[in-house]
Design an enzyme around this catalytic site. Structure first.
Site: not given
Ligand code: S3P
Length: 442
Positions: A393, A27, A321, A173
């Protein structure tokens, strides 16, 4: 705003997972393929694109921004990149559904455009915190209005100009990091982001593979304003976050042996393998190739007796995740599992600490929640009724829990499984899970 009718799963207890499968495309990488391909010069061919609602929301938004895209056709996209300044004003707010990644990354990408946009989403997305991106972007000169609570709708108006900043992220993040790097392409000078812990680095890898220089030094990553991207070929690996449900399911179900092909094994994503192995899981990794900077390999998982552990804090962002699935593994393990330093789980598609604790308790497991984690006492899972609360999830994690339960599990609030894993029910059933789904009016 979009809200779909509900879906419920009923999963029969017991069984084993066997065979060989390829879960759908990653994803995170699918979102980035569309965004970066769109602002690149020339064509980008994508293979293995995830045709789930979240990545499709990014694709629809890009089309609304004037980017011609052919497909998806069996995971293939042909993106006719419009270059960094070729996006056009959309005629309506961009509806990003359930997808936090779309909303946060678009904030960065759209902050430097010469037109205004509004970003909205479903009820879950409209509750999620957006100041973590809008604040640092404002420091770069961006003009983004949130609600008083710091949530969407987000109104982005053209900035006079953006300038680079050197930003130390308070939370680990990848979405924030990526939003700033995307805005940095439109800013004067250098934009740098330092992270307090390693987070997924797909943006950096894909930028580099499309010819955009990215300077990485320890935990700091930087791009130069005005750097351009050249379209290319992007192969999206199978999503380790989707594979995680099968890793847990096969581990907890006696007599299981499952091969998962083509899984993305980026070191910033494999925390779930490390955690499950520390719990005693039997997972073999066969590295295959590195495509577009992303390592890919085959995983073989066999049932194993799991034991509870203290989850090391440094692994938390690397498995962020996968905790719904990991909590199910913990519920089936001997002894207790303790997680701390994971307050981010409270602001995902649902409050994953609260919703998982409630569901596991309903299945007879003792769980103690804490602000930043929980403690799970491994035990015997009864059957029962649990609520996924519209969190994809959580729905899939509880579906796998039935493999170790002694009566059926009914799960409500499962419609959002399509955001990340279209075809989950059929694939899981083919591997041996006794799952059926039915649509109910919301
Ligand atoms: C993601 C980063 C994560 C993850 C999300 C996808 C991404 O979130 O939990 O499902 O694709 O950059 P955070 O940046 O809030 O940790």
């Amino acid at each position: 705003m979009t809200d779909s009718p509900d879906r419920q799963f009923t999963v029969q207890p017991g069984g084993a997972l066997r065979g060989r499968l390829r879960v759908p495309g990653d994803k995170s990488i699918s979102h980035r393929a569309v965004m970066l391909g769109a602002i690149a010069d020339g064509e980008t061919r994508v293979e293995g694109f995830l045709e789930g609602d979240d990545a499709m929301a990014t694709l629809a938004a890009m089309r609304a921004l004037g980017v011609p895209v052919e497909g998806p056709d069996d995971g293939r996209l042909l993106i006719h990149g419009v270059g960094p300044h070729g996006l056009k004003a959309p005629s309506a707010p961009l509806d990003l559904g359930n997808s936090g990644t779309s909303m946060r990354l678009f904030c960065g990408l759209l902050a430097g455009q010469a037109f205004a946009t509004e970003l909205v989403g479903d009820a879950s997305l409209m509750r999620r915190p957006m100041r973590r991106v809008t604040e640092p972007l404002a420091r770069m000169g961006a003009r983004i209005q949130t609600t008083e609570a710091g949530t969407a709708p987000l109104r982005i108006t053209p900035a006079t100009s953006l300038h680079g900043i050197d930003y130390a992220m308070p939370v680990a993040s990848a979405q924030v990091k990526s939003a700033l790097l995307l805005a940095g392409l439109y800013a004067e000078g250098e934009t740098a982001v330092s992270e307090p812990a390693v987070t997924r680095d797909h943006t950096e890898r894909m930028l580099a593979s499309l010819g955009c220089p990215v300077a990485v030094a320890g935990s700091r990553v930087a791009v130069q304003g005005g750097a351009r991207l050249t379209g290319g070929a992007i192969k999206v690996p199978a999503d380790i976050s989707s594979a995680a449900f099968f890793l847990v399911g096969a581990s907890i179900a006696d007599g299981s042996e499952l091969v998962l092909d083509d899984v993305g094994l980026n070191p910033s994503r494999i925390g779930v393998i490390e955690i499950l192995r520390r719990m005693g899981a039997s997972i073999d990794i066969e590295p295959a190739s590195t495509e577009g900077g992303e390592p890919i390999g085959r995983l073989t998982v066999r049932s194993a007796a799991l034991r509870g552990i203290d989850i090391p804090r440094e692994l938390v962002p690397l498995a962020i995740d996968e905790f719904p699935a990991i909590f199910v593994a913990a519920a089936c393990a001997r002894g207790e599992t303790v997680l701390a330093g994971a307050e981010e789980l409270r602001v995902k598609e649902s409050d994953r600490i609260a919703v998982m604790a409630e569901g596991l308790s309903a299945l007879g497991i003792t769980v103690e929640t804490r602000p930043d984690g929980l403690r799970i006492e491994g035990g015997s899972l009864t059957g029962g009724r649990v609520q996924a609360q519209g969190d994809h999830r959580i729905a899939m994690a509880f579906a796998m829990a039935a493999l170790a339960a002694d009566a059926p599990i009914d799960i409500t609030g499962c419609a959002e499984v399509d955001t990340s894993f279209p075809g989950f029910v059929d694939m899981a059933a083919a591997a041996g899970l006794g799952i059926t789904a039915r649509e109910v009016s919301a």
